[in-house]
Design a protein around this motif. Structure first.
Motif, mmCIF file in Angstrom:
data_model
loop_
_atom_site.group_PDB
_atom_site.id
_atom_site.type_symbol
_atom_site.label_atom_id
_atom_site.label_comp_id
_atom_site.label_asym_id
_atom_site.label_seq_id
_atom_site.Cartn_x
_atom_site.Cartn_y
_atom_site.Cartn_z
ATOM 1 N N SER A 391 0.811 -1.230 0.000
ATOM 2 C CA SER A 391 0.000 0.000 0.000
ATOM 3 C C SER A 391 0.836 1.269 0.000
ATOM 4 C CB SER A 391 -0.906 0.014 1.233
ATOM 5 O OG SER A 391 -0.130 0.127 2.423
ATOM 6 N N ASP A 394 0.702 3.870 -3.007
ATOM 7 C CA ASP A 394 -0.570 4.585 -2.981
ATOM 8 C C ASP A 394 -0.623 5.589 -1.827
ATOM 9 O OD1 ASP A 394 -3.473 4.682 -4.011
ATOM 10 O OD2 ASP A 394 -3.744 4.315 -1.863
ATOM 11 N N ASP A 550 -8.199 3.072 -0.665
ATOM 12 C CA ASP A 550 -7.469 3.232 -1.919
ATOM 13 C C ASP A 550 -7.373 4.720 -2.170
ATOM 14 O OD1 ASP A 550 -6.621 3.457 -4.549
ATOM 15 O OD2 ASP A 550 -7.734 1.692 -5.221
ATOM 16 N N LYS A 557 -11.097 0.410 0.621
ATOM 17 C CA LYS A 557 -10.467 -0.822 0.136
ATOM 18 C C LYS A 557 -9.954 -1.576 1.354
ATOM 19 C CE LYS A 557 -6.773 -2.560 -2.886
ATOM 20 N NZ LYS A 557 -5.692 -2.184 -3.841
#
Length: 662
Positions: A391, A394, A550, A557
């Motif tokens: 992650s 992002d 997200d 998410k």
């Protein structure tokens, strides 16, 4: 919050001649969590012999962090020229010379490490004044004096890593409070700075500091343990000197106490693990996103920060509407923000009637653009190669720019505009996207600015303009999201995007303890069960696999990829893997130059990089070569320091680090 107001401080504290009297003094005013400054022309021993004086001096120490962290020119000195960052299109000499890529010669007059020198020494002298005089009173809490010890060690640790040996005597004797102007200076050696100042101060700070800070964001045992572990680790590397990098002042790479590098690596591991096992109020956040999202600032993972606030210009230390581009404003986040408001769409489906569909907004994904620093293509393709399970990509960059034109207000606001392929988009839709990977279908790029006005390309069937990883350039690139603006006073408009960030600048994180212990283990420290380098790194990687939001998809998410992240970890952890993980975790936060210098991996990992040119539509990657010499592992002593000393020309030249002498 630790907040204070600089009422009359110049942009740089002038300690050219190590004048012991600080320019400003700060006092607490009957509040447990607000630290307020009061202008003061000098400090005297009597001032530090009262609890009010001690607390005032301590407040100045927290305030001095804002003259280092969030100060964008110093921020640049910690990143530009590493494998994380190069200069961007609008960079001037401040940034270009730090890149070491034939953009000018780094010198005593243009190195922006001067910011640290100018801010640290007044603080060190203030700390010495507290330590020396408060202890003599006998009624001042050892915990208060320990805060001064922490900050004195903190500043000396930053200085010795940056410049090599630095003076312990500011005019009244080693580690003594000085109240008189002094026009001479003698630099101590690196071992002397560590063994006389950094280690003793941090050891005593660990003993006397509380588990919970006396104010929110205050110094604690855990914070002191982190810095002691980092200092032991760094000094161990210095003693070992694997690539024969020269030091200055010249001295043997031996420890005055007869300890070897391995002893210090073991100490680094033991202290870091002790902090992990005895965290006090600190802990890892559940996801990487939670660490850095503005709505969760000052969370339990953050051990130290340079604070700001949107509630008051007085306590913020700067305008809430227009940033000055100088300290104490927090304007570091502007540097890796490109000029995205230049993106245009069309008001008519035939491609006529242009509109700036992405407006400058005081939001974490946008903010004020300065285009001074840029990530390299290699960061996107190599450092953050895994963008699916992990992650952290992002949670580090803005890669999708969404339409927000109605927030600008005005009459006859369209509800739909036309974008790539002249397809319609509405507010909140993607206008421009940086793709995670090279697409199977080649992107059609314009030769210049094109329809997007920023040289972005098109893919069939997509309404958003696109740029692939290989198309990143010095003028258009993913923005650093984690340092982005966060305000709660925007209302329905664009807010105040031109102000300095009112977020705290994070300085120390609980997560770094895992990296310090892991690195020490790789260097040979004996490990505890369940805390090998592999185990410790996997704590961080497992967390990186957990998503709750997200960021660039702008949607919830809830996914747990931690098992897959652990499965992908190599069974044998080496220094290069530690450094890669550190970059994924702390990208763009000001760690990287210190990491590469400590491990002597700077040349190996950062001697070349890839990036596109400086014009819109330039998407051809170029390989750039840097010239990183052994002498670059130390920064030059600032020219203002050399000019202020009454010495012979030879003495002044010898005060400077080799490689920077005129």
């Amino acid at each position: 919050m630790l907040l204070s107001k600089k009422n009359s401080m110049k942009r740089y504290i002038n300690l050219k001649a190590f004048v012991g009297a600080a320019v400003i003094s700060m006092f607490t005013v009957g509040c447990s969590d607000i630290l307020e400054e009061e202008p003061r022309s000098s400090y005297t021993p009597d001032f530090f012999q009262t609890e009010r004086g001690v607390q005032g001096g301590l407040t100045s120490m927290y305030a001095h962090l804002r003259y280092i962290y969030g100060q964008a020119y110093y921020y640049n000195a910690t990143l530009t020229g590493t494998d994380e960052v190069t200069y961007a299109r609008d960079a001037d000499e401040n940034f270009r010379v730090m890149d070491l890529s034939n953009q000018g010669v780094l010198s005593a007059t243009n190195s922006r490490a001067d910011v640290l020198w100018g801010a640290a020494f007044p603080n060190i002298n203030t700390a010495s004044g507290i330590i020396e005089n408060a202890a003599a009173v006998g009624t001042i809490s050892p915990a208060l004096i320990a805060e001064a010890r922490f900050f004195r060690a903190f500043d000396y640790f930053k200085l010795v890593q940056t410049f090599g040996g630095v003076p312990l005597d500011l005019g009244a004797g080693e580690l003594k409070f000085n109240t008189n102007p002094v026009r001479t200076s003698v630099r101590n050696t690196v071992p002397e700075v560590y063994t006389k100042a950094i280690f003793p101060d941090l050891l005593q700070a660990i003993t006397d500091l509380p588990e919970r800070g006396r104010v929110t964001g205050g110094a604690t045992k855990t914070l002191a343990r982190l810095y002691l572990a980092k200092a032991y680790l760094t000094y161990g590397w210095w003693l070992q000197n694997p690539n024969n990098i020269p030091t200055y002042p010249a001295t043997q790479r031996t420890d005055p106490d007869g300890k070897d590098a391995q002893w210090y690596f073991q100490q680094a591991y033991d202290v870091a693990v002790t902090a992990i096992d005895n965290p006090g109020p600190f802990q890892l956040q559940p996801t990487f996103y939670d660490v850095n999202v503005g709505s969760n600032d000052r969370n339990s993972e953050i051990l130290l920060y340079a604070d700001h606030t949107e509630k008051s210009e007085f306590y913020n230390g700067g305008s809430l509407t227009f940033g000055s581009g100088g300290a104490p404003d927090n304007f570091a986040g502007w540097m890796m923000t490109w000029n995205y408001p230049n993106i245009t769409s069309f008001t008519n489906p035939n491609g006529t009637g242009t509109i700036n569909s992405v407006q400058r907004e005081a939001s974490q994904d946008k903010g004020r653009p300065w285009t001074r620093m840029a990530p390299t293509i290699d960061v996107i393709t190599n450092t953050f190669a895994d963008k699916t399970l992990d992650s952290r990509y992002d949670g580090t960059f803005t890669t999708v720019y969404r339409a927000n034109w109605p927030k600008a207000g005005g009459a006859n606001i369209p509800q739909t505009v036309y974008n790539a392929n002249l397809l319609p988009i509405r507010p909140g839709d993607p206008v421009l996207s940086f793709l995670d990977e090279e697409p199977a279908t080649p992107i059609t790029y314009p030769s210049g600015t094109g329809k997007s006005n920023v040289g972005a390309g098109e893919l069939p069937g997509r309404s958003d303009y696109v740029i692939s990883p290989s198309g990143i350039s010095r003028i258009v690139y993913p923005k650093l999201w984690k340092l982005g603006t966060y305000r709660t006073d925007n209302g329905t408009g664009l807010g105040q995007p031109n102000a300095g960030s009112t977020r705290p600048f994070n300085i120390a994180k609980f997560s770094e303890l895992y990296f310090v212990a892991a690195e020490a283990a790789v260097k040979g420290a004996a490990t505890q069960p369940g805390k090998t380098a592999y185990d410790l790194i996997n704590v961080i990687r497992a967390r990186a696999g957990k998503w709750r939001w997200d960021n660039n998809g702008n949607t919830a998410k809830v996914v747990d990829n931690s098992a897959a992240m652990i499965a992908a970890t190599p069974t044998t952890i080496d220094i290069n893997y530690i450094l890669a993980e550190r970059s994924r975790e702390f990208y763009g936060e000001g760690y990287r130059w210190f990491d590469l210098v400590r491990t002597q991996k700077w040349n190996e990992l950062a001697s070349t990089y890839r990036i596109g040119g400086s014009n819109y539509g330039d998407h051809t990657p170029m390989t750039v070569t840097r010239t990183i010499l052994p002498e670059h592992y130390l920064r030059p002593i600032p020219q203002f320091q050399l000019d202020a000393m009454q010495m012979t020309a030879e003495e002044r030249a010898n005060y400077q680090n080799p490689g920077y002498r005129l």
